[in-house]
Design an enzyme around this catalytic site. Structure first.
Site, short mmCIF file in Angstrom:
data_model
loop_
_atom_site.label_atom_id
_atom_site.label_comp_id
_atom_site.label_asym_id
_atom_site.label_seq_id
_atom_site.Cartn_x
_atom_site.Cartn_y
_atom_site.Cartn_z
N CYS A 1 0.63 -1.16 0.06
CA CYS A 1 -0.16 0.13 0.12
C CYS A 1 0.78 1.34 0.22
O CYS A 1 1.35 1.66 -1.04
CB CYS A 1 -0.99 -0.06 1.25
SG CYS A 1 -2.27 1.00 0.93
N HIS B 1 -3.55 -5.60 2.89
CA HIS B 1 -2.95 -5.75 3.87
C HIS B 1 -3.72 -7.00 4.78
O HIS B 1 -4.20 -7.88 3.87
CB HIS B 1 -3.54 -4.54 4.75
CG HIS B 1 -3.27 -3.25 4.44
ND1 HIS B 1 -1.98 -2.60 4.74
CD2 HIS B 1 -4.04 -2.22 3.59
CE1 HIS B 1 -1.97 -1.54 4.29
NE2 HIS B 1 -3.05 -1.28 3.49
N ARG C 1 -12.49 6.15 -1.32
CA ARG C 1 -11.89 5.09 -0.76
C ARG C 1 -12.10 3.75 -1.13
O ARG C 1 -13.23 3.26 -0.90
CB ARG C 1 -11.93 5.29 0.93
CG ARG C 1 -10.50 5.80 1.39
CD ARG C 1 -10.51 5.76 2.96
NE ARG C 1 -9.47 5.15 3.52
CZ ARG C 1 -8.31 5.72 3.02
NH1 ARG C 1 -8.13 6.88 2.71
NH2 ARG C 1 -7.06 5.04 3.48
N1 GLN Z 1 -2.25 7.14 2.08
C1 GLN Z 1 -2.45 6.06 0.87
C2 GLN Z 1 -3.90 6.04 0.39
O1 GLN Z 1 -4.99 6.22 1.03
C3 GLN Z 1 -1.97 4.74 1.46
C4 GLN Z 1 -2.89 4.09 2.44
C5 GLN Z 1 -2.55 2.59 3.10
O2 GLN Z 1 -1.32 2.68 3.13
N2 GLN Z 1 -3.19 1.99 3.41
O3 GLN Z 1 -3.91 5.63 -0.56
#
Ligand code: GLN
Length: 262
Positions: free
Chosen positions: A109, A206, A143
């Site tokens: 990520c 993750h 998101r």
């Molecule tokens: N900040 C980045 C995003 O939201 C990475 C998020 C994350 O590592 N889960 O795309």
């Protein structure tokens, strides 16, 4: 005085004497949604295969550890990415060199994004990456959250959990890691997850990723022991000291994660 029989040149060194150095990048700032579990899985599986894991970490300002055999890194908030950016750019050359030496790496990520060329936030400011992976990431208002199932020729069905607002697009020098069958992965357009260059894997997943995807853990380990010692993981006994129900537990975790609604 002769050397003990088990250390003589005629017989290979017992693998328990062989150290594999696992380096976790930026655990202080880049380590969310269980990413530390990837370090634990590598440690335990290396032990099961009879190697001695040496667990190392690197945070901004630290001295970069010598000769890492496997590198891993996790996700983080945009603010965490900001905090490590300058330091990451400072060690970028070293990371490029390791990647070109085929050292295996897994970046999740936030660090996946910064192993690419840049992460451009929704507000339009750019957090530069090191460009080991030929990918670009753009922050969005949407998101992408939930469980992901994706198919890889090499790793089979890859299962994990995504939570990111950045959407990542691959250039010509990056191959997707897997084709998404549930969830989103890199972006909402391409139906693929993650990216690969040589032995560097980037992924949004993750969960942690490796407990549910031992095929990827064993790829990292097999590549490292092959490069360092010329060992073939396949020739070693399967993890002999693994608790017996391990495969059953892994299968259950995979099944539950894959069947959960987004
Ligand atoms: N900040 C980045 C995003 O939201 C990475 C998020 C994350 O590592 N889960 O795309």
């Amino acid at each position: 005085m002769g050397s003990p029989a088990h250390l003589s040149a005629a017989s290979p060194r017992p693998s328990r004497l062989k150290e594999i150095r696992v380096l976790q990048l930026y655990p202080r700032d880049m380590n969310i949604y269980g990413d530390y579990g990837n370090a634990l899985v590598l440690k335990r599986r290396l032990e099961w295969y009879g190697y001695t894991p040496v667990m190392l970490s690197y945070d901004p300002g630290d001295e970069f550890p010598t000769d890492p055999d496997i590198l891993i890194g996790g996700g983080g908030q945009d603010s965490g990415q900001d905090r490590i950016q300058a330091d990451l750019l400072g060690i970028g050359k070293r990371l490029h060199a390791l990647a070109e030496q085929d050292v295996p790496m897994l970046m999740i990520c936030g660090l996946y994004q910064l192993f690419g060329h840049f992460f451009e936030t929704r507000e339009g400011s750019r957090i530069s990456g090191i460009g080991v992976l030929d990918v670009e990431t753009y922050g969005t208002d949407k998101r992408l959250i939930g469980n992901v199932v994706a198919e890889s020729d090499q790793f089979g069905t890859v299962i994990g959990y995504e939570n990111h607002s950045g959407q990542t697009y691959l250039g010509d020098d990056a191959a997707p890691l897997a084709a998404v069958t549930a969830g989103e992965g890199n972006n909402q357009r391409d139906a693929h997850e993650g990216a690969r260059h040589r032995n560097v894997l980037g992924s949004y997943l993750h969960g942690s990723l490796l407990p549910k995807n031992p095929a990827i853990a064993d790829f990292l380990i097999a590549t490292a022991v092959q490069q360092k010692f010329g060992d073939q993981l396949g020739e070693l006994a399967a993890p002999q000291t693994a608790p017996l129900p391990l495969d059953a537990l892994t299968d259950r975790a995979r099944h539950i994660a894959a069947s959960r609604p987004r």
